[in-house]
Design an enzyme around this catalytic site. Structure first.
Site, PDB file in Angstrom:
ATOM      1  N   HIS A 131       9.711   9.959   6.181  1.00 13.37           N
ATOM      2  CA  HIS A 131      10.131  10.355   4.834  1.00 13.37           C
ATOM      3  C   HIS A 131      10.132  11.875   4.693  1.00 13.37           C
ATOM      4  O   HIS A 131      11.073  12.461   4.140  1.00 13.37           O
ATOM      5  CB  HIS A 131       9.201   9.741   3.785  1.00 13.37           C
ATOM      6  CG  HIS A 131       9.609   8.383   3.319  1.00 13.37           C
ATOM      7  ND1 HIS A 131       9.498   7.264   4.111  1.00 13.37           N
ATOM      8  CD2 HIS A 131      10.137   7.962   2.137  1.00 13.37           C
ATOM      9  CE1 HIS A 131       9.927   6.209   3.437  1.00 13.37           C
ATOM     10  NE2 HIS A 131      10.324   6.600   2.243  1.00 13.37           N
ATOM     11  N   HIS A 166       0.426   8.180   5.178  1.00 14.84           N
ATOM     12  CA  HIS A 166       0.348   9.124   6.290  1.00 14.84           C
ATOM     13  C   HIS A 166      -0.863  10.027   6.142  1.00 14.84           C
ATOM     14  O   HIS A 166      -1.442  10.168   5.058  1.00 14.84           O
ATOM     15  CB  HIS A 166       1.610   9.996   6.349  1.00 14.84           C
ATOM     16  CG  HIS A 166       2.832   9.283   6.799  1.00 14.84           C
ATOM     17  ND1 HIS A 166       3.087   8.997   8.117  1.00 14.84           N
ATOM     18  CD2 HIS A 166       3.891   8.798   6.098  1.00 14.84           C
ATOM     19  CE1 HIS A 166       4.245   8.372   8.213  1.00 14.84           C
ATOM     20  NE2 HIS A 166       4.742   8.226   7.006  1.00 14.84           N
TER      21      HIS A 166
END
Length: 214
Positions: free
Chosen positions: A124, A189
């Site tokens: 992303h 993440h």
């Protein structure tokens, strides 16, 4: 006393080897990421999920392809699509090689492909930063495209089109930053994943802008 008795062997405790620099960085990254994830729990999860959806590649490709019908936008959209494909390839390869597991507190994530099991780098982050950086580098080209549209469509006749382009690029940059930060806050993440993804996105934008435009 028995003089033939052999002396008792003494063993000295061995100290464990000190962790390598890489291991120290990983431990720091893990601790910092968990701290940020916990600290920003009050942030509405619905907002973070919206940013996650807006940064999904399955959203970018249909939008970019649908705009290809405009000849004035093709010099921008075609390199953008090439860059998105390049990003998809590079992120997949790096994830497969590094194979860093995602945070253990990552919940409610739907995997699209197998490499999505892995955390490094953040796809992303690389994607949204690539889009923002490429649009920033292409500001002049976007202005020319808007000028061409103004010549054919009266509704684009505003003299402030240059400022409008700058404003849109600024919004995209802020959106890319918010989306990247949300990856840590959502627990998807670690911080280093996001930083690496952002650096990859900037490199992709520079590469596409300088070598893959026509």
């Amino acid at each position: 006393m028995d003089r033939d008795q052999s002396p008792v062997a003494t063993t000295t405790p061995t100290t464990p080897p000190s962790p390598t620099l890489l291991r120290r960085l990983i431990n720091l990254d893990t601790t910092l990421s968990l701290h940020l994830h916990t600290l920003f729990q009050p942030v509405p999860r619905s907002l973070l999920k919206t940013l996650e959806l807006a940064g999904d590649g399955r959203f970018f490709f249909p939008v970019a392809v649908s705009l290809l019908s405009s000849s004035s936008l093709r010099p921008i959209l075609i390199p953008l699509l090439i860059g998105l494909l390049l990003d998809l390839l590079l992120v997949g390869v790096i994830k497969y090689i590094v194979r860093r597991p995602r945070p253990v507190y990552n919940k409610g994530m739907h995997l699209t492909v197998a490499v999505d099991h892995w955390s490094f780098p953040s796809g992303h982050s690389s994607r949204v930063v690539f889009v923002a950086a490429f649009l920033y580098l292409s500001t002049a080209l976007i202005g020319e495209a808007v000028a061409q549209l103004r010549s054919t469509e009266s509704r684009f006749g505003s003299d402030d089109s240059g400022k409008a382009v700058d404003f849109i690029v600024l919004i995209v940059c802020l959106w890319s930053a918010a989306t990247s930060i949300s990856r840590v806050l959502l627990g998807r993440h670690f911080v280093f994943d996001v930083v690496a993804g952002a650096c990859l996105g900037v490199w992709e934008a520079l590469f596409v802008f300088h070598f893959l435009r026509y």
